[in-house]
Write an enzyme that holds these catalytic residues in place. Structure first.
Site, PDB file in Angstrom:
ATOM      1  N   ASP A   1       0.830  -1.204   0.000  1.00  0.00           N
ATOM      2  CA  ASP A   1       0.000   0.000   0.000  1.00  0.00           C
ATOM      3  C   ASP A   1       0.865   1.255   0.000  1.00  0.00           C
ATOM      4  O   ASP A   1       0.599   2.218  -0.732  1.00  0.00           O
ATOM      5  CB  ASP A   1      -0.906   0.023   1.227  1.00  0.00           C
ATOM      6  CG  ASP A   1      -2.188  -0.767   1.035  1.00  0.00           C
ATOM      7  OD1 ASP A   1      -2.381  -1.330  -0.054  1.00  0.00           O
ATOM      8  OD2 ASP A   1      -2.995  -0.829   1.973  1.00  0.00           O
ATOM      9  N   VAL A   2       1.884   1.263   0.836  1.00  0.00           N
ATOM     10  CA  VAL A   2       2.775   2.430   0.923  1.00  0.00           C
ATOM     11  C   VAL A   2       3.495   2.646  -0.410  1.00  0.00           C
ATOM     12  O   VAL A   2       3.612   3.779  -0.898  1.00  0.00           O
ATOM     13  CB  VAL A   2       3.787   2.247   2.073  1.00  0.00           C
ATOM     14  CG1 VAL A   2       4.835   3.358   2.057  1.00  0.00           C
ATOM     15  CG2 VAL A   2       3.065   2.230   3.417  1.00  0.00           C
TER      16      VAL A   2
END
Length: 379
Positions: free
Chosen positions: A166-167
């Site tokens: 996600d990051v």
């Protein structure tokens, strides 16, 4: 930097919202649209055991600073009209719908670009615009090879303790949106910027990918040790029980380490003379290094290591991390709430002191204010 930029966030969880916070930290107005029928962003309910927070959970606070929250249900015609009013004045939309869902709600790029040709639309999906599968970070860490490589030899496959994919996807989307802004400055036209968690994960395999693609070496679990460098990522325990990680990246640094540990002759041993040899003989090398490091206290050893500019560091808890002044500079605080900035860079053309970051909003906290503003604009 972005004080005149208006963002509409139609995204939830971590990747999309962290992009929204990135723009908020640089002065943009970010309006987060949340469905009250579903309780808003799902991370409002993602609480650790015993966590005593309101609808602004610790997880939610990781990516939602500086935003306004409006509670709107896009399945309702009246609420869609309100969102349309927001989109009419928006520069960027950030969305994280499953493929097909945005089209059902009339907030897909093809529909919106017809009405608002200058609009930049950032879309995050799990596996791409044509794959209907739901994308969750843990699954992507598994499918993109991260978990297979992560863990101790012979042990279970492990995911990272943060939502790494996600990051990474958020950073890729930021890059794409900034390029789209530059393109709009040049051409006057908006754009669609698409990033999938799958693409972000695979493109971030870097040297582990090329260990396979170029060298034909299938990466295996080896704890924190680096597959191409030694001693790098290897952990040693000092006489007083502290753990130190070494990241020796050159033959000179290894020679200096041997000097510090009073084993200078080891640097001339054919088994350890260069990095290729050290990688081949990592186990025996670690045995020798551990024996010497185990004779020294952590602070005394680290003082010498730093004097010789050898890359190494203590293994810290998060309590220890946030006692460091450089980490405290990245904190966002208001009352009992705290978070970490998305923008870590120091920018000579941005004065952060002029940008006030409000706390993560309660669900629908700004609905009335936003509706009042839109109605006054119409009149």
């Amino acid at each position: 930097m972005f004080q005149d930029l208006k963002i509409v966030e139609l995204a939830s969880v971590l990747a999309g919202p962290s992009v929204g916070q990135f723009f908020a930290e640089l002065g943009a107005t970010v309006v987060k649209v949340e469905n009250p029928r579903q309780g808003g962003d799902v991370t409002r309910t993602w609480k650790a055991a015993g966590e005593a927070t309101d609808d602004r959970s610790a997880y939610f606070c990781s990516a939602n600073w500086g935003k306004q929250s409006v509670a709107l249900d896009l399945t309702q015609a009246r609420d869609r009209q309100v969102v349309d009013g927001l989109l009419r004045e928006a520069d960027i939309v950030i969305a994280s719908y499953k493929p097909g869902d945005a089209e059902k709600l009339g907030v897909d790029y093809a529909t919106l670009s017809q009405r608002y040709p200058r609009l930049i639309y950032g879309q995050i999906t799990g596996y791409g615009a044509t794959d209907p599968r739901v994308g969750y970070d843990a699954v992507l860490q598994a499918e993109a090879g991260f978990m297979y490589m992560n863990g101790e030899p012979g042990g279970p496959s492990l995911k990272m303790p943060v939502a790494l994919v996600d990051v990474l996807a958020a950073h890729h989307l930021k890059e794409g949106l900034l390029l789209a802004l530059l393109n709009r400055y040049r051409t006057g036209q908006g754009a669609l910027v698409e990033v999938s968690l799958w693409q972000a994960a695979v493109s971030s395999l870097v040297n582990q990918a090329t260990n396979w693609l170029v060298a034909g070496k299938l990466p295996q679990k080896q704890g924190s040790a680096h597959p191409n460098i030694a001693p790098y990522g290897d952990v040693y325990k000092t006489a007083d029980g502290e753990e130190i990680l070494m990241a020796v990246g050159s033959d000179r640094q290894f020679r200096d380490l041997c000097q510090v540990l009073d084993i200078a002759a080891l640097a001339d041993d054919s088994r350890y003379r260069d990095n290729t040899a050290r990688v081949q003989n990592r186990l025996t090398l670690n045995s020798v290094l551990q024996a010497q490091i185990g004779l020294r206290t952590a602070q005394a050893l680290m003082m010498q290591i730093n004097q010789w500019k050898i890359p190494a560091g203590f293994i810290h808890t998060l309590r220890q991390v946030f006692e460091v002044p450089a980490a405290q500079e990245l904190l966002l605080r208001e009352g009992t709430l705290a978070g970490v900035r998305n923008v870590a860079a120091t920018l000579s053309f941005v004065d952060r002191s002029t940008i006030r970051m409000t706390a993560p909003p309660a669900l629908g906290e700004h609905t009335d204010r936003v509706l009042e503003r839109l109605n006054s604009n119409r009149s």
